[in-house]
Design a protein around this motif. Structure first.
Motif, PDB file in Angstrom:
ATOM      1  N   GLU A 190       0.835  -1.200   0.000  1.00 22.32           N
ATOM      2  CA  GLU A 190       0.000   0.000   0.000  1.00 22.32           C
ATOM      3  C   GLU A 190       0.873   1.254   0.000  1.00 22.32           C
ATOM      4  O   GLU A 190       0.591   2.228  -0.707  1.00 22.32           O
ATOM      5  CB  GLU A 190      -0.928  -0.014   1.209  1.00 22.32           C
ATOM      6  CG  GLU A 190      -2.026  -1.062   1.120  1.00 22.32           C
ATOM      7  CD  GLU A 190      -2.871  -1.154   2.386  1.00 22.32           C
ATOM      8  OE1 GLU A 190      -2.585  -0.387   3.339  1.00 22.32           O
ATOM      9  OE2 GLU A 190      -3.797  -1.974   2.409  1.00 22.32           O
ATOM     10  N   LYS A 191       1.954   1.222   0.775  1.00 24.99           N
ATOM     11  CA  LYS A 191       2.883   2.354   0.802  1.00 24.99           C
ATOM     12  C   LYS A 191       3.553   2.543  -0.552  1.00 24.99           C
ATOM     13  O   LYS A 191       3.716   3.677  -1.024  1.00 24.99           O
ATOM     14  CB  LYS A 191       3.941   2.125   1.891  1.00 24.99           C
ATOM     15  CG  LYS A 191       3.387   2.270   3.303  1.00 24.99           C
ATOM     16  CD  LYS A 191       4.248   1.578   4.346  1.00 24.99           C
ATOM     17  CE  LYS A 191       5.662   2.096   4.405  1.00 24.99           C
ATOM     18  NZ  LYS A 191       6.417   1.431   5.504  1.00 24.99           N
ATOM     19  N   LEU A 192       3.925   1.446  -1.185  1.00 25.71           N
ATOM     20  CA  LEU A 192       4.577   1.526  -2.492  1.00 25.71           C
ATOM     21  C   LEU A 192       3.654   2.126  -3.552  1.00 25.71           C
ATOM     22  O   LEU A 192       4.072   2.963  -4.354  1.00 25.71           O
ATOM     23  CB  LEU A 192       5.037   0.135  -2.944  1.00 25.71           C
ATOM     24  CG  LEU A 192       6.352  -0.378  -2.357  1.00 25.71           C
ATOM     25  CD1 LEU A 192       6.558  -1.838  -2.725  1.00 25.71           C
ATOM     26  CD2 LEU A 192       7.526   0.469  -2.850  1.00 25.71           C
ATOM     27  N   VAL A 193       2.398   1.690  -3.571  1.00 21.96           N
ATOM     28  CA  VAL A 193       1.440   2.202  -4.557  1.00 21.96           C
ATOM     29  C   VAL A 193       1.259   3.711  -4.391  1.00 21.96           C
ATOM     30  O   VAL A 193       1.247   4.469  -5.371  1.00 21.96           O
ATOM     31  CB  VAL A 193       0.088   1.466  -4.427  1.00 21.96           C
ATOM     32  CG1 VAL A 193      -0.993   2.179  -5.243  1.00 21.96           C
ATOM     33  CG2 VAL A 193       0.226   0.027  -4.897  1.00 21.96           C
ATOM     34  N   CYS A 194       1.140   4.159  -3.162  1.00 19.44           N
ATOM     35  CA  CYS A 194       0.978   5.597  -2.904  1.00 19.44           C
ATOM     36  C   CYS A 194       2.242   6.365  -3.281  1.00 19.44           C
ATOM     37  O   CYS A 194       2.177   7.471  -3.836  1.00 19.44           O
ATOM     38  CB  CYS A 194       0.656   5.841  -1.435  1.00 19.44           C
ATOM     39  SG  CYS A 194      -0.959   5.214  -0.917  1.00 19.44           S
ATOM     40  N   TYR A 195       3.405   5.779  -2.999  1.00 15.87           N
ATOM     41  CA  TYR A 195       4.677   6.454  -3.265  1.00 15.87           C
ATOM     42  C   TYR A 195       4.944   6.577  -4.765  1.00 15.87           C
ATOM     43  O   TYR A 195       5.434   7.605  -5.233  1.00 15.87           O
ATOM     44  CB  TYR A 195       5.814   5.678  -2.600  1.00 15.87           C
ATOM     45  CG  TYR A 195       7.179   6.297  -2.760  1.00 15.87           C
ATOM     46  CD1 TYR A 195       7.547   7.406  -1.999  1.00 15.87           C
ATOM     47  CD2 TYR A 195       8.103   5.768  -3.655  1.00 15.87           C
ATOM     48  CE1 TYR A 195       8.799   7.977  -2.133  1.00 15.87           C
ATOM     49  CE2 TYR A 195       9.360   6.326  -3.798  1.00 15.87           C
ATOM     50  CZ  TYR A 195       9.712   7.437  -3.040  1.00 15.87           C
ATOM     51  OH  TYR A 195      10.959   7.995  -3.173  1.00 15.87           O
ATOM     52  N   CYS A 196       4.602   5.537  -5.513  1.00 17.52           N
ATOM     53  CA  CYS A 196       4.901   5.533  -6.955  1.00 17.52           C
ATOM     54  C   CYS A 196       3.942   6.412  -7.757  1.00 17.52           C
ATOM     55  O   CYS A 196       4.244   6.770  -8.910  1.00 17.52           O
ATOM     56  CB  CYS A 196       4.863   4.095  -7.494  1.00 17.52           C
ATOM     57  SG  CYS A 196       6.201   3.073  -6.858  1.00 17.52           S
ATOM     58  N   ASP A 206      12.437   2.495  -5.027  1.00 13.63           N
ATOM     59  CA  ASP A 206      11.156   2.728  -4.345  1.00 13.63           C
ATOM     60  C   ASP A 206      11.074   1.882  -3.076  1.00 13.63           C
ATOM     61  O   ASP A 206      10.648   2.365  -2.015  1.00 13.63           O
ATOM     62  CB  ASP A 206       9.989   2.386  -5.268  1.00 13.63           C
ATOM     63  CG  ASP A 206       9.941   3.256  -6.515  1.00 13.63           C
ATOM     64  OD1 ASP A 206      10.318   4.437  -6.416  1.00 13.63           O
ATOM     65  OD2 ASP A 206       9.527   2.742  -7.574  1.00 13.63           O
ATOM     66  N   VAL A 207      11.452   0.614  -3.199  1.00 17.59           N
ATOM     67  CA  VAL A 207      11.407  -0.297  -2.044  1.00 17.59           C
ATOM     68  C   VAL A 207      12.333   0.201  -0.938  1.00 17.59           C
ATOM     69  O   VAL A 207      11.969   0.238   0.241  1.00 17.59           O
ATOM     70  CB  VAL A 207      11.785  -1.729  -2.472  1.00 17.59           C
ATOM     71  CG1 VAL A 207      11.924  -2.640  -1.250  1.00 17.59           C
ATOM     72  CG2 VAL A 207      10.742  -2.299  -3.433  1.00 17.59           C
ATOM     73  N   GLU A 208      13.540   0.607  -1.323  1.00 21.33           N
ATOM     74  CA  GLU A 208      14.502   1.107  -0.344  1.00 21.33           C
ATOM     75  C   GLU A 208      13.997   2.386   0.321  1.00 21.33           C
ATOM     76  O   GLU A 208      14.235   2.636   1.500  1.00 21.33           O
ATOM     77  CB  GLU A 208      15.860   1.373  -1.008  1.00 21.33           C
ATOM     78  CG  GLU A 208      16.577   0.129  -1.514  1.00 21.33           C
ATOM     79  CD  GLU A 208      17.155  -0.722  -0.389  1.00 21.33           C
ATOM     80  OE1 GLU A 208      16.920  -0.386   0.803  1.00 21.33           O
ATOM     81  OE2 GLU A 208      17.819  -1.730  -0.681  1.00 21.33           O
ATOM     82  N   ALA A 209      13.258   3.192  -0.447  1.00 22.44           N
ATOM     83  CA  ALA A 209      12.810   4.499   0.051  1.00 22.44           C
ATOM     84  C   ALA A 209      11.683   4.397   1.064  1.00 22.44           C
ATOM     85  O   ALA A 209      11.656   5.158   2.046  1.00 22.44           O
ATOM     86  CB  ALA A 209      12.381   5.383  -1.122  1.00 22.44           C
ATOM     87  N   VAL A 210      10.746   3.468   0.867  1.00 21.89           N
ATOM     88  CA  VAL A 210       9.536   3.496   1.701  1.00 21.89           C
ATOM     89  C   VAL A 210       9.266   2.247   2.521  1.00 21.89           C
ATOM     90  O   VAL A 210       8.454   2.290   3.453  1.00 21.89           O
ATOM     91  CB  VAL A 210       8.273   3.800   0.845  1.00 21.89           C
ATOM     92  CG1 VAL A 210       8.417   5.111   0.117  1.00 21.89           C
ATOM     93  CG2 VAL A 210       7.971   2.668  -0.125  1.00 21.89           C
ATOM     94  N   CYS A 211       9.897   1.132   2.219  1.00 22.29           N
ATOM     95  CA  CYS A 211       9.567  -0.122   2.910  1.00 22.29           C
ATOM     96  C   CYS A 211      10.401  -0.308   4.174  1.00 22.29           C
ATOM     97  O   CYS A 211      11.621  -0.111   4.158  1.00 22.29           O
ATOM     98  CB  CYS A 211       9.744  -1.325   1.980  1.00 22.29           C
ATOM     99  SG  CYS A 211       8.555  -1.322   0.623  1.00 22.29           S
ATOM    100  N   THR A 212       9.741  -0.690   5.231  1.00 22.49           N
ATOM    101  CA  THR A 212      10.383  -0.866   6.525  1.00 22.49           C
ATOM    102  C   THR A 212      11.027  -2.248   6.609  1.00 22.49           C
ATOM    103  O   THR A 212      10.398  -3.254   6.279  1.00 22.49           O
ATOM    104  CB  THR A 212       9.348  -0.730   7.660  1.00 22.49           C
ATOM    105  OG1 THR A 212       8.704   0.538   7.533  1.00 22.49           O
ATOM    106  CG2 THR A 212      10.008  -0.846   9.016  1.00 22.49           C
ATOM    107  N   THR A 213      12.266  -2.266   7.054  1.00 22.76           N
ATOM    108  CA  THR A 213      12.962  -3.539   7.232  1.00 22.76           C
ATOM    109  C   THR A 213      12.598  -4.120   8.592  1.00 22.76           C
ATOM    110  O   THR A 213      12.723  -3.457   9.617  1.00 22.76           O
ATOM    111  CB  THR A 213      14.486  -3.349   7.169  1.00 22.76           C
ATOM    112  OG1 THR A 213      14.825  -2.781   5.897  1.00 22.76           O
ATOM    113  CG2 THR A 213      15.209  -4.686   7.323  1.00 22.76           C
TER     114      THR A 213
END
Length: 337
Positions: A190-196, A206-213
């Motif tokens: 959901e975060k990725l869709v909004c970010y892109c 994109d994954v590095e920018a918004v996804c939590t590890t």
């Protein structure tokens, strides 16, 4: 973003539930169990919609947690539904399939013809009388952690519904950060869709920018850094976890757990077990077992034994007050392995 179920699971394990819903020919009891909460919730919601119809609040009843009132529930099941065909009772996380479910089992052997039950449990004892009763009289469906290929296809399917594309390598990066929990993956998607926004392709950046590890991934990377003798990187990962408000004692526990898992994986491999069997014994999917084995191969068994012992000693030093928790874990990272 609309939920999208894993199509492989839907075609195989969940075929019976889908067929029951399609034909409106329902069992009197359904048990949805296993580690994968996302899929359990999806099928619970689907059964609720099919069994209860739209807006029927009079004949749908929900119980959650331990110590559910079994007698009260049975009395309710014996009560005819109000202006409807069915009375549906949803029971979640009761623990009845591990102990204390004998009375419920006796009732479900011959329930009221208008009473229907949907159970959702993370853990069950397949030897219990209640499990055997639902399995024989109703339907029991296990929702296990999905394998890597299934998760990759599911991720691509979810993103496709929002007009997005993603490469296999980028999905791999995403899963390395999120782990296998589909609820967690769903939130990150959901975060990725909004970010892109209007861009069609989801990239590594994109994954590095918004996804939590997840913390487990941090621990895995920390052990890799230690194996590579990159003490600075290992400490940076530790400080990252502290910045995320992770308690030092929890980090210590996870380091010990990781070392112990590596030791077990290494020993099971030496006995000739394959990844699937090793994963089953460790309680992880085969592809995660493969990652453990690759990491374990970088250490000797004696080194891993010593690492686990050092973790025990560090915990004892903290609990006895001989050393500060933050400093103790830092020293451990510099000395372990």
């Amino acid at each position: 973003m609309a939920p999208n179920e894993c199509h492989l699971t839907e075609r195989t394990l969940m075929k019976q539930i889908n067929e029951d819903i399609k034909q409106s020919n329902f069992k009197h009891s359904y048990l949805l169990y296993g580690e994968e909460r996302y899929l359990r919730r999806q099928y619970k919601d689907r059964l609720q919609k099919a069994l209860c119809g739209d807006g029927d609040t009079m004949n749908a009843h929900f119980y959650e947690g331990k110590d559910v009132p079994v007698g009260e529930i049975i009395d309710l099941a014996e009560t005819l539904p109000f202006l409807a065909e069915r009375r549906v009772i949803f029971i979640t996380g009761s623990g009845l399939f591990k102990s204390g479910g004998e009375r419920m089992a006796e009732y479900l052997a011959e329930p009221n013809e208008t009473a229907f039950f949907v159970f959702s449990e993370s853990e069950v004892d397949k030897r219990s009388k209640l499990f055997k009763t639902v399995q024989s009289k109703g339907y029991a469906a296990e929702f296990a952690v999905q394998d890597e290929n299934t998760l990759k296809r599911w991720v691509a399917g979810v993103l496709a519904k929002d007009g997005k594309k993603i490469t296999e390598n980028t999905v791999q990066l995403l899963l390395s950060k999120t782990g296998t929990d589909m609820d967690n993956i769903q939130m990150e998607l959901e975060k990725l869709v909004c970010y892109c926004m209007d861009r069609e392709v989801v990239t590594d950046a994109d994954v590095e920018a918004v996804c939590t590890t997840r913390i487990s991934s941090h621990i895995f990377d920390m052990i890799n850094a230690i194996a590579d003798k990159q003490q600075k990187k290992a400490l940076e990962l530790y400080y990252d976890l502290l910045a995320l408000k992770e308690p030092p004692m929890r980090i210590l526990f996870l380091i010990a757990r990781q070392c112990n898992m590596l030791l077990q994986a290494k020993e099971l491999k030496s006995r000739g077990y394959d990844n699937r069997t090793i994963g089953s014994k460790l309680g992880v999917p085969p592809f995660i077992a493969g990652k453990y084995l690759a990491q374990a191969a970088r250490f000797s068994s004696s080194t891993l034994h010593r690492a686990v012992q050092q973790c025990v000693e560090a915990e004892d030093a903290i609990k006895s007050g001989r050393m500060n928790d933050m400093m103790s874990v830092e020293i451990l990272i510099l000395s372990v392995l």
